[in-house]
Design a protein around this motif. Structure first.
Motif, mmCIF file in Angstrom:
data_model
loop_
_atom_site.group_PDB
_atom_site.id
_atom_site.type_symbol
_atom_site.label_atom_id
_atom_site.label_comp_id
_atom_site.label_asym_id
_atom_site.label_seq_id
_atom_site.Cartn_x
_atom_site.Cartn_y
_atom_site.Cartn_z
ATOM 1 N N THR A 119 0.840 -1.187 0.000
ATOM 2 C CA THR A 119 0.000 0.000 0.000
ATOM 3 C C THR A 119 0.878 1.241 0.000
ATOM 4 O O THR A 119 2.105 1.156 0.185
ATOM 5 C CB THR A 119 -0.912 0.049 1.244
ATOM 6 O OG1 THR A 119 -0.093 0.219 2.412
ATOM 7 C CG2 THR A 119 -1.730 -1.238 1.369
ATOM 8 N N ASP A 120 0.236 2.399 -0.196
ATOM 9 C CA ASP A 120 0.971 3.646 -0.018
ATOM 10 C C ASP A 120 1.036 3.974 1.472
ATOM 11 O O ASP A 120 0.691 3.148 2.322
ATOM 12 C CB ASP A 120 0.327 4.777 -0.833
ATOM 13 C CG ASP A 120 -1.134 5.015 -0.446
ATOM 14 O OD1 ASP A 120 -1.524 4.670 0.680
ATOM 15 O OD2 ASP A 120 -1.878 5.553 -1.297
ATOM 16 N N ASN A 121 1.466 5.183 1.787
ATOM 17 C CA ASN A 121 1.652 5.547 3.194
ATOM 18 C C ASN A 121 0.483 6.359 3.746
ATOM 19 O O ASN A 121 0.673 7.199 4.633
ATOM 20 C CB ASN A 121 2.952 6.347 3.338
ATOM 21 C CG ASN A 121 4.174 5.494 3.090
ATOM 22 O OD1 ASN A 121 4.710 4.879 4.003
ATOM 23 N ND2 ASN A 121 4.628 5.441 1.843
ATOM 24 N N ALA A 122 -0.720 6.100 3.233
ATOM 25 C CA ALA A 122 -1.899 6.798 3.734
ATOM 26 C C ALA A 122 -2.101 6.497 5.222
ATOM 27 O O ALA A 122 -1.660 5.471 5.737
ATOM 28 C CB ALA A 122 -3.134 6.381 2.937
ATOM 29 N N TRP A 123 -2.810 7.413 5.878
ATOM 30 C CA TRP A 123 -3.004 7.322 7.331
ATOM 31 C C TRP A 123 -3.590 5.984 7.737
ATOM 32 O O TRP A 123 -3.134 5.371 8.711
ATOM 33 C CB TRP A 123 -3.917 8.473 7.761
ATOM 34 C CG TRP A 123 -4.236 8.491 9.220
ATOM 35 C CD1 TRP A 123 -3.492 9.061 10.221
ATOM 36 C CD2 TRP A 123 -5.381 7.912 9.858
ATOM 37 N NE1 TRP A 123 -4.104 8.872 11.442
ATOM 38 C CE2 TRP A 123 -5.261 8.169 11.265
ATOM 39 C CE3 TRP A 123 -6.492 7.208 9.397
ATOM 40 C CZ2 TRP A 123 -6.216 7.743 12.174
ATOM 41 C CZ3 TRP A 123 -7.445 6.787 10.318
ATOM 42 C CH2 TRP A 123 -7.299 7.048 11.686
ATOM 43 N N ALA A 124 -4.596 5.500 7.014
ATOM 44 C CA ALA A 124 -5.283 4.270 7.411
ATOM 45 C C ALA A 124 -4.356 3.062 7.381
ATOM 46 O O ALA A 124 -4.513 2.120 8.171
ATOM 47 C CB ALA A 124 -6.485 4.030 6.493
#
Length: 299
Positions: free
Chosen positions: A203-208
């Motif tokens: 995944t990317d580094n999004a908050w979730a």
């Protein structure tokens, strides 16, 4: 004896379906150089008086590396033809811009995992919902600018298998940590039903995806979470490319008068993508064909 050699060359030419002159040329090379003379030779002339001077070639290559511009713009700045600029880039082994990272100019390294489930890409695409009666695609720009309330956004969560490109997508109300973790559970179960055991997710580094909820759920499922490097979204490019295909071929493919109408068409589109649409990135095969026996199970 001379006549005998000519007959042998003619027979060889007839046997291998080449011209007599070609057979004679290869025979002459063999007599002169032996087996080494049988290798293909470049057709490039030994002397090229009209070739671009080395200084101009170096200037073209330097501008390309420094400014990341293509042959047309290089031609204008270096006073050469665009075709000449292209040949210079090829000679200097500089890849096309589409194959380079925009930030660094370095070639993007393509990779593909050897077996399904070894790596699954996950990402979320935020898509505006269609108000009842349609938006600007059905009513024109004026209709699209009219204030509307309550339409909101669809959050399309997608899990895409790296080697097969098999995709699982859900339309969810948000992209919070609990929603993302619950999606991972359902996606893992769906892939298991297709005979794919998910080993890693990227995944990317999004908050979730940085919360303990995501880490704990991955651990419970026996999955190793991975994250892309900051500011390098191309690392997760396969799922982002899928989302672009999804927008072009489903979301914006034809005008819809409501979000319900558009959502009703999605299951059929996803089925077509997984079982019938051949992506160019996997040599024209369908995603399901790269998963053992999955195509045969589909009806």
């Amino acid at each position: 004896m001379c006549r005998g050699r000519r007959l042998a060359a003619a027979s060889a030419a007839e046997r291998f379906q080449v011209s007599h002159t070609a057979a004679a040329r290869w025979a002459g090379r063999y007599r002169l150089s032996g087996a080494e003379g049988m290798h293909d030779r470049s057709s490039r002339p030994h002397h090229q008086p009209r070739r671009t001077p080395p200084a101009i070639e170096a200037h073209v290559a330097r501008l390309r590396r420094e400014h990341q511009i293509g042959p047309v713009r290089l031609a204008a700045r270096c006073n050469v033809a665009a075709s000449t600029a292209h040949r210079i880039l090829v000679r200097h082994q500089l890849p096309v811009l589409a194959a380079c990272d925009r930030a660094t100019g370095e070639p993007v390294r393509r990779y593909e995992r050897p077996r399904p489930g070894e790596l699954v890409h996950i990402d979320v695409k935020k898509l505006g919902r269609i108000p009842d009666g349609g938006g600007h695609r059905t009513g024109g720009r004026a209709e699209g600018r009219r204030p509307r309330t309550g339409t909101g956004y669809a959050y399309l969560h997608t899990a895409l298998d790296d080697p097969s490109r098999l995709a699982y997508t859900e339309d969810l109300p948000d992209e919070t940590a609990p929603t993302c973790a619950a999606f991972l559970q359902r996606a893992t179960a769906w892939f298991a039903a297709q005979g794919i055991a998910v080993e890693r997710v990227l995944t990317d580094n999004a908050w979730a995806y940085s919360k303990n909820t995501w880490r704990d759920t991955s651990r419970e499922l026996g999955i190793s979470p991975r994250w892309t490097r900051p500011w390098r979204p191309q690392t997760n490019g396969k799922v982002e490319r899928f989302h672009r295909t999804l927008l072009d071929e489903w979301a914006y493919h034809r005008p819809c008068t409501s979000d319900t109408e558009r959502q009703a068409a999605f299951p059929d589109w996803l089925d077509w993508y997984n079982y019938h649409r051949p992506p160019t990135g996997i040599d024209g095969h369908t995603p399901a064909s790269r998963v053992t026996n999955l195509s045969e199970q589909h009806t």
